[in-house]
Write a protein that holds these residues in place. Structure first.
Motif, PDB file in Angstrom:
ATOM      1  N   CYS A 164       0.832  -1.199   0.000  1.00 28.77           N
ATOM      2  CA  CYS A 164       0.000   0.000   0.000  1.00 28.77           C
ATOM      3  C   CYS A 164       0.870   1.253   0.000  1.00 28.77           C
ATOM      4  O   CYS A 164       2.095   1.179   0.116  1.00 28.77           O
ATOM      5  N   LEU A 165       0.201   2.387  -0.129  1.00 29.89           N
ATOM      6  CA  LEU A 165       0.868   3.689  -0.130  1.00 29.89           C
ATOM      7  C   LEU A 165       0.422   4.508   1.069  1.00 29.89           C
ATOM      8  O   LEU A 165      -0.769   4.524   1.418  1.00 29.89           O
ATOM      9  N   ILE A 166       1.356   5.218   1.684  1.00 26.39           N
ATOM     10  CA  ILE A 166       1.038   6.263   2.660  1.00 26.39           C
ATOM     11  C   ILE A 166       1.490   7.570   2.031  1.00 26.39           C
ATOM     12  O   ILE A 166       2.690   7.775   1.806  1.00 26.39           O
ATOM     13  N   LEU A 167       0.550   8.446   1.735  1.00 26.56           N
ATOM     14  CA  LEU A 167       0.864   9.673   1.002  1.00 26.56           C
ATOM     15  C   LEU A 167       0.559  10.917   1.811  1.00 26.56           C
ATOM     16  O   LEU A 167      -0.501  11.019   2.432  1.00 26.56           O
ATOM     17  N   ASP A 168       1.485  11.860   1.763  1.00 29.12           N
ATOM     18  CA  ASP A 168       1.179  13.203   2.231  1.00 29.12           C
ATOM     19  C   ASP A 168       0.339  13.862   1.137  1.00 29.12           C
ATOM     20  O   ASP A 168       0.483  13.560  -0.044  1.00 29.12           O
ATOM     21  N   VAL A 169      -0.574  14.725   1.526  1.00 34.95           N
ATOM     22  CA  VAL A 169      -1.444  15.358   0.526  1.00 34.95           C
ATOM     23  C   VAL A 169      -0.722  16.490  -0.183  1.00 34.95           C
ATOM     24  O   VAL A 169      -0.681  16.546  -1.416  1.00 34.95           O
ATOM     25  N   ARG A 170      -0.139  17.400   0.581  1.00 33.21           N
ATOM     26  CA  ARG A 170       0.485  18.587   0.001  1.00 33.21           C
ATOM     27  C   ARG A 170       2.001  18.465   0.032  1.00 33.21           C
ATOM     28  O   ARG A 170       2.614  18.430   1.090  1.00 33.21           O
ATOM     29  N   MET A 171       2.568  18.381  -1.159  1.00 37.69           N
ATOM     30  CA  MET A 171       4.024  18.297  -1.302  1.00 37.69           C
ATOM     31  C   MET A 171       4.448  19.149  -2.485  1.00 37.69           C
ATOM     32  O   MET A 171       3.630  19.446  -3.370  1.00 37.69           O
ATOM     33  N   PRO A 172       5.704  19.554  -2.523  1.00 39.89           N
ATOM     34  CA  PRO A 172       6.185  20.274  -3.704  1.00 39.89           C
ATOM     35  C   PRO A 172       6.013  19.412  -4.956  1.00 39.89           C
ATOM     36  O   PRO A 172       6.221  18.202  -4.915  1.00 39.89           O
ATOM     37  N   GLY A 173       5.595  20.006  -6.036  1.00 40.18           N
ATOM     38  CA  GLY A 173       5.362  19.236  -7.256  1.00 40.18           C
ATOM     39  C   GLY A 173       3.994  18.586  -7.226  1.00 40.18           C
ATOM     40  O   GLY A 173       3.008  19.182  -6.799  1.00 40.18           O
ATOM     41  N   THR A 174       3.935  17.355  -7.650  1.00 46.31           N
ATOM     42  CA  THR A 174       2.665  16.627  -7.725  1.00 46.31           C
ATOM     43  C   THR A 174       2.176  16.251  -6.334  1.00 46.31           C
ATOM     44  O   THR A 174       2.910  15.655  -5.546  1.00 46.31           O
TER      45      THR A 174
END
Length: 231
Positions: free
Chosen positions: A71-81
């Motif tokens: 699975c993925l754990i993603l931050d929502v707001r990051m530089p770029g995409t």
């Protein structure tokens, strides 16, 4: 590409130690904050899973890990995409990977958007360790189930491809619940011929019963079922 080195495994259940590294689910962490990546990697390792971390979605996409089990754990707001953009990108490319969003800047519209797009959970920093681990466990189970279903579908697609066009037509009619005499009338062939085709279909699809045959049929993509019905 920048990929953080996985931390040394500290303790893991013996069942995990017996599995090859390639078979282990990979928990991919994407966050531009190095301290967050390190803390999450420590937590994931402590639960017996293998972490891999990236500083940006671009780094992840440049790697060969996107379609790995896990699975993925993603931050929502990051530089770029952003994490939300990555979620959409994966969906558009047919990659059904469970995603957990972890952010310090979430709001209700953002949460709704992510969940409607299929996210497993949307958590706000700081988050309790157990809450995050529960989400990871659920996501990995979801991914395993999807992969098992895909394996079954692929196996049945391969079997379907061994059928003649007439056998596919008979299979379609059987899946509709039609009787042999009804199939014979619809296809303009004898009932004996229908029985012969149905026997061949059962053999080639490796189905021990009509119920198994219908379940195999239902795992096939809709377009393949439609093609099988055309004559």
């Amino acid at each position: 590409m920048r990929v953080d080195q996985p931390l040394a495994r500290r303790s893991a259940p013996s069942s995990l130690q017996c599995r090859s590294e390639a078979d282990q689910p990979l928990v991919i962490i994407v966050d531009d904050d190095a301290s967050i990546r390190e803390a999450l990697s420590e937590l994931i390792l402590s639960a017996g899973f293998q972490p891999a971390s990236f500083a940006s979605t671009r780094d992840l996409l440049d790697s060969d890990m996107v379609e790995s089990p896990g699975c993925l754990i993603l931050d929502v707001r990051m530089p770029g995409t952003s994490g939300l953009h990555l979620q959409r990108h994966l969906a558009e490319n047919g990659i059904s990977k469970p995603i957990i969003f972890l952010t310090g800047h979430g709001d209700i519209p953002m949460t709704v958007q992510a969940m409607k797009a299929g996210a497993v959970d949307f958590l706000t920093k700081p988050v309790r360790d157990q809450t995050l681990l529960d989400a990871v466990t659920a996501a990995i189970a979801m991914d395993a189930e999807r992969r098992a279903e895909a394996a079954i579908a692929n196996r049945n697609i391969e079997r379907l491809e061994t059928l003649t066009q007439r056998e596919r037509e008979v299979l379609h009619e059987v899946a509709r619940g039609r009787l042999n005499k009804q199939i014979a009338f619809d296809l303009g062939i004898s009932e004996v011929t229908v029985k012969l085709h149905r026997s061949n279909v059962m053999h080639k699809m490796e189905a021990a019963s009509i119920g198994e045959l219908i379940r195999a049929w239902e795992t096939l993509p809709a377009q393949m079922r439609q093609a099988a019905a055309s004559r």
